[in-house]
Motif scaffolding. Sequence first.
Motif, short mmCIF file in Angstrom:
data_model
loop_
_atom_site.label_atom_id
_atom_site.label_comp_id
_atom_site.label_asym_id
_atom_site.label_seq_id
_atom_site.Cartn_x
_atom_site.Cartn_y
_atom_site.Cartn_z
N GLY A 155 3.65 -8.46 -10.43
CA GLY A 155 4.95 -7.81 -10.49
C GLY A 155 4.89 -6.49 -11.26
O GLY A 155 5.47 -5.49 -10.84
N ARG A 156 4.16 -6.48 -12.37
CA ARG A 156 4.02 -5.23 -13.13
C ARG A 156 3.21 -4.20 -12.35
O ARG A 156 3.46 -2.99 -12.45
N ALA A 157 2.23 -4.69 -11.58
CA ALA A 157 1.46 -3.76 -10.74
C ALA A 157 2.35 -3.14 -9.67
O ALA A 157 2.24 -1.94 -9.36
N ILE A 158 3.24 -3.94 -9.09
CA ILE A 158 4.19 -3.42 -8.10
C ILE A 158 5.09 -2.36 -8.73
O ILE A 158 5.32 -1.29 -8.15
N GLU A 159 5.60 -2.63 -9.93
CA GLU A 159 6.45 -1.65 -10.60
C GLU A 159 5.67 -0.39 -10.96
O GLU A 159 6.20 0.72 -10.90
N ALA A 160 4.39 -0.56 -11.34
CA ALA A 160 3.57 0.61 -11.68
C ALA A 160 3.38 1.51 -10.47
O ALA A 160 3.49 2.74 -10.57
N ILE A 161 3.09 0.91 -9.32
CA ILE A 161 2.93 1.69 -8.09
C ILE A 161 4.23 2.40 -7.72
O ILE A 161 4.23 3.56 -7.29
N SER A 162 5.35 1.72 -7.90
CA SER A 162 6.64 2.31 -7.55
C SER A 162 6.98 3.49 -8.44
O SER A 162 7.68 4.42 -8.02
N GLN A 163 6.50 3.48 -9.70
CA GLN A 163 6.83 4.54 -10.64
C GLN A 163 5.89 5.73 -10.55
O GLN A 163 6.32 6.88 -10.58
N ASP A 164 4.57 5.46 -10.46
CA ASP A 164 3.60 6.56 -10.42
C ASP A 164 2.31 6.05 -9.80
O ASP A 164 1.50 5.40 -10.48
N ILE A 165 2.12 6.34 -8.52
CA ILE A 165 0.97 5.80 -7.81
C ILE A 165 -0.35 6.38 -8.34
O ILE A 165 -1.36 5.69 -8.41
N SER A 166 -0.34 7.65 -8.76
CA SER A 166 -1.56 8.27 -9.26
C SER A 166 -1.99 7.62 -10.57
O SER A 166 -3.18 7.30 -10.77
N ALA A 167 -1.05 7.43 -11.48
CA ALA A 167 -1.38 6.77 -12.75
C ALA A 167 -1.81 5.33 -12.53
O ALA A 167 -2.71 4.83 -13.21
N ALA A 168 -1.19 4.65 -11.56
CA ALA A 168 -1.56 3.27 -11.26
C ALA A 168 -2.99 3.19 -10.75
O ALA A 168 -3.75 2.28 -11.11
N ARG A 169 -3.39 4.15 -9.93
CA ARG A 169 -4.78 4.20 -9.46
C ARG A 169 -5.74 4.34 -10.63
O ARG A 169 -6.79 3.69 -10.67
N LEU A 170 -5.41 5.19 -11.59
CA LEU A 170 -6.27 5.40 -12.75
C LEU A 170 -6.39 4.14 -13.60
O LEU A 170 -7.39 3.97 -14.32
N MET A 171 -5.40 3.27 -13.52
CA MET A 171 -5.42 2.01 -14.27
C MET A 171 -6.12 0.91 -13.49
O MET A 171 -6.14 -0.24 -13.92
N GLY A 172 -6.69 1.23 -12.33
CA GLY A 172 -7.46 0.26 -11.56
C GLY A 172 -6.66 -0.54 -10.56
O GLY A 172 -7.16 -1.53 -10.03
N ILE A 173 -5.43 -0.15 -10.29
CA ILE A 173 -4.59 -0.87 -9.32
C ILE A 173 -4.87 -0.31 -7.93
O ILE A 173 -4.83 0.90 -7.73
N ASP A 174 -5.13 -1.18 -6.98
CA ASP A 174 -5.39 -0.77 -5.60
C ASP A 174 -4.07 -0.66 -4.85
O ASP A 174 -3.43 -1.68 -4.56
N PRO A 175 -3.63 0.55 -4.52
CA PRO A 175 -2.33 0.70 -3.83
C PRO A 175 -2.28 -0.04 -2.50
O PRO A 175 -1.24 -0.61 -2.15
N GLY A 176 -3.39 -0.06 -1.74
CA GLY A 176 -3.38 -0.73 -0.45
C GLY A 176 -3.05 -2.21 -0.58
O GLY A 176 -2.26 -2.75 0.21
N ARG A 177 -3.63 -2.87 -1.55
CA ARG A 177 -3.35 -4.30 -1.75
C ARG A 177 -1.90 -4.52 -2.18
O ARG A 177 -1.26 -5.49 -1.76
N ILE A 178 -1.40 -3.63 -3.03
CA ILE A 178 -0.01 -3.77 -3.49
C ILE A 178 0.95 -3.51 -2.35
O ILE A 178 1.97 -4.20 -2.20
N PHE A 179 0.65 -2.52 -1.51
CA PHE A 179 1.51 -2.27 -0.34
C PHE A 179 1.52 -3.49 0.58
O PHE A 179 2.58 -3.89 1.09
N LEU A 180 0.36 -4.07 0.81
CA LEU A 180 0.26 -5.26 1.66
C LEU A 180 1.11 -6.39 1.10
O LEU A 180 1.89 -7.02 1.83
N LEU A 181 0.98 -6.64 -0.20
CA LEU A 181 1.76 -7.70 -0.84
C LEU A 181 3.25 -7.40 -0.79
O LEU A 181 4.07 -8.29 -0.52
N THR A 182 3.60 -6.14 -1.01
CA THR A 182 5.02 -5.77 -1.03
C THR A 182 5.67 -5.95 0.33
O THR A 182 6.80 -6.46 0.43
#
Length: 294
Positions: A166-193
């Motif tokens: 859930g926090r990863a989803i919120e991180a992507i929604s707020q700032d995708i570039s910063a989320a990438r730097l924190m090791g979050i894979d946007p593709g996986r989060i988009f799929l889950l969302t």
Amino acid sequence: MNDFIQLLVSGILLGGVYALCALGLNLIFGVAKVVNFAHGEFLMLGMYAGYWLMRGTGINPYYGAPLVGAAFFVLGLLFYWCLMRFTIYKPEMTQVFATLGLGIALQNLALLLWGGDYRTVQVMPAGAESVEFLGITVSANRLVAFCFAMSILAAVVLFLRLTFLGRAIEAISQDISAARLMGIDPGRIFLLTFGLGIGLTGIAGAVLVPSFYAFPSVGTFFVLVAFVVVVLGGLASVPGTVIGGLVLGVMESFTGFFSPDLKEATHFVLLILLLALRPHGLFGVKGAEKEALK
């Protein structure tokens, strides 16, 4: 005074259902910045799923809603994997035409498979279709659907706030570039969302079918309602979706009492005013309606 309270309660119950209808749409937009124009058709399929579950197995749609949600979660994964992952970083019009085309295809598929007949199910025992309390009478189906909606909305808020995903989803929604730097894979989060968004839409459809008729074009009405709720409450705001749904439900209840012919017209008027005067809604972040993935 009694009429005022009756209309207010009826509007609140209806608004809770509207909020549930809009939740999946707002969740997908908040994370992927994609306006899903096929949202109404997924809701329509959820209504048919609840109907056929009841007719085929005898399972009450309220009890079977988690099964419908699980099936639509998988459908949402396929929706993203087979279509949206190819358009996620493309211009907005590409996404509009992709989802709009899918919606038209789903609507016509439903018409081909099940015809244009209106279908619903009776889940309440005879004589228990309404509940009376302190002189206020409400539909038992609407009351159950409202409780269902509030429970799901609360569960989604807790999931987003308390779990890692859930926090990863919120991180992507707020700032995708910063989320990438924190090791979050946007593709996986988009799929889950997309899975969660379509799953919640399927649940909403199953919960709606005892109160509303299912037919191939029913999504056209509900997608307008969902857009108004999302814009009113705030783009990418789950609590705003709840408030937006309740406000719209109460407005529709009072408008329908004084002039039933204008009930649906208020949706268009309210949407136009919001887009012109406050496009980020009551609780949305200013500028969220203009954000794009980078």
